[in-house]
Design an enzyme around this catalytic site. Sequence first.
Site, short mmCIF file in Angstrom:
data_model
loop_
_atom_site.label_atom_id
_atom_site.label_comp_id
_atom_site.label_asym_id
_atom_site.label_seq_id
_atom_site.Cartn_x
_atom_site.Cartn_y
_atom_site.Cartn_z
N CYS A 13 47.81 1.09 47.51
CA CYS A 13 47.11 1.91 46.50
C CYS A 13 47.78 3.28 46.46
O CYS A 13 48.93 3.41 46.89
CB CYS A 13 45.61 2.00 46.81
SG CYS A 13 45.21 2.81 48.38
N ARG A 19 41.12 2.13 48.79
CA ARG A 19 41.23 0.74 48.32
C ARG A 19 42.09 -0.14 49.21
O ARG A 19 41.66 -1.23 49.61
CB ARG A 19 41.76 0.71 46.87
CG ARG A 19 40.79 1.27 45.87
CD ARG A 19 41.45 1.53 44.55
NE ARG A 19 42.44 2.60 44.64
CZ ARG A 19 43.26 2.96 43.69
NH1 ARG A 19 43.26 2.29 42.53
NH2 ARG A 19 44.11 3.96 43.84
N ASP A 136 39.77 3.28 41.21
CA ASP A 136 39.86 4.26 42.29
C ASP A 136 38.48 4.89 42.51
O ASP A 136 37.93 5.52 41.61
CB ASP A 136 40.88 5.33 41.86
CG ASP A 136 41.17 6.32 42.95
OD1 ASP A 136 40.43 6.34 43.96
OD2 ASP A 136 42.13 7.09 42.79
P1 4NP Z 1 43.00 5.29 47.25
O1 4NP Z 1 42.09 6.51 46.73
O2 4NP Z 1 44.28 5.32 46.42
O3 4NP Z 1 42.18 4.09 46.96
O4 4NP Z 1 43.26 5.53 48.73
C1 4NP Z 1 42.55 7.83 46.66
C2 4NP Z 1 42.57 8.60 47.80
C3 4NP Z 1 42.97 9.93 47.73
C4 4NP Z 1 43.35 10.47 46.51
C5 4NP Z 1 43.33 9.69 45.37
C6 4NP Z 1 42.93 8.36 45.45
N1 4NP Z 1 43.74 11.84 46.45
O5 4NP Z 1 44.02 12.32 45.33
O6 4NP Z 1 43.82 12.52 47.49
#
Ligand code: 4NP
Length: 170
Positions: A13, A19, A136
């Site tokens: 991800c 995710r 997300d």
């Molecule tokens: P992930 O979610 O891609 O599912 O781990 C996110 C975690 C952090 C961020 C964005 C999405 N961020 O912008 O820090």
Amino acid sequence: MSSKTPYKVLCVCLGNICRSPTAEVVLRHFCDEKQLNVIVDSAGTSNYHPNKAPDSRSQKHAIKRGYDLSSLRARQLKTQDFLEFDLILAMDHENFDDIQDLLKQAIQQFSASQIRSTIALMSEHDQQYPQQALPDPYYGEADGFERVIDQCESSSQAWVNVLQQQFQYK
Ligand code: 4NP
């Protein structure tokens, strides 16, 4: 796949804290349940949270559903991963495009013949969420984290069916 060489899957991800760690643990659970010789790992296309544990909200929702994410630590996807993993699963379409871009770098850095990975969507074979993004949950509410687990379960079961068939005919 020989019976001794594990098939390696990498869930990817953006941050590797919501995710893909959830997908890693859920997919591993369904592979283990069917005694498939599969190793599952996860990574992020970004380096926003190096070495961080999964988001506390992801951990909280996951543990209530029987999935323990606490030992995982975030890392960024790297070109060497394309030499090591048989299958790279993108959680959404943007992740998919970013993985493809890094694959191009890997082909330049190594050579096309050394690349092992096929890239696909986590939801590729999922009849319930066909080719849909795993939304997300990071900036959202609790229902987003529950949805991640629902989709990970559904998509993982679909992948396990596909991998079982793939291994049978090899
Ligand atoms: P992930 O979610 O891609 O599912 O781990 C996110 C975690 C952090 C961020 C964005 C999405 N961020 O912008 O820090």
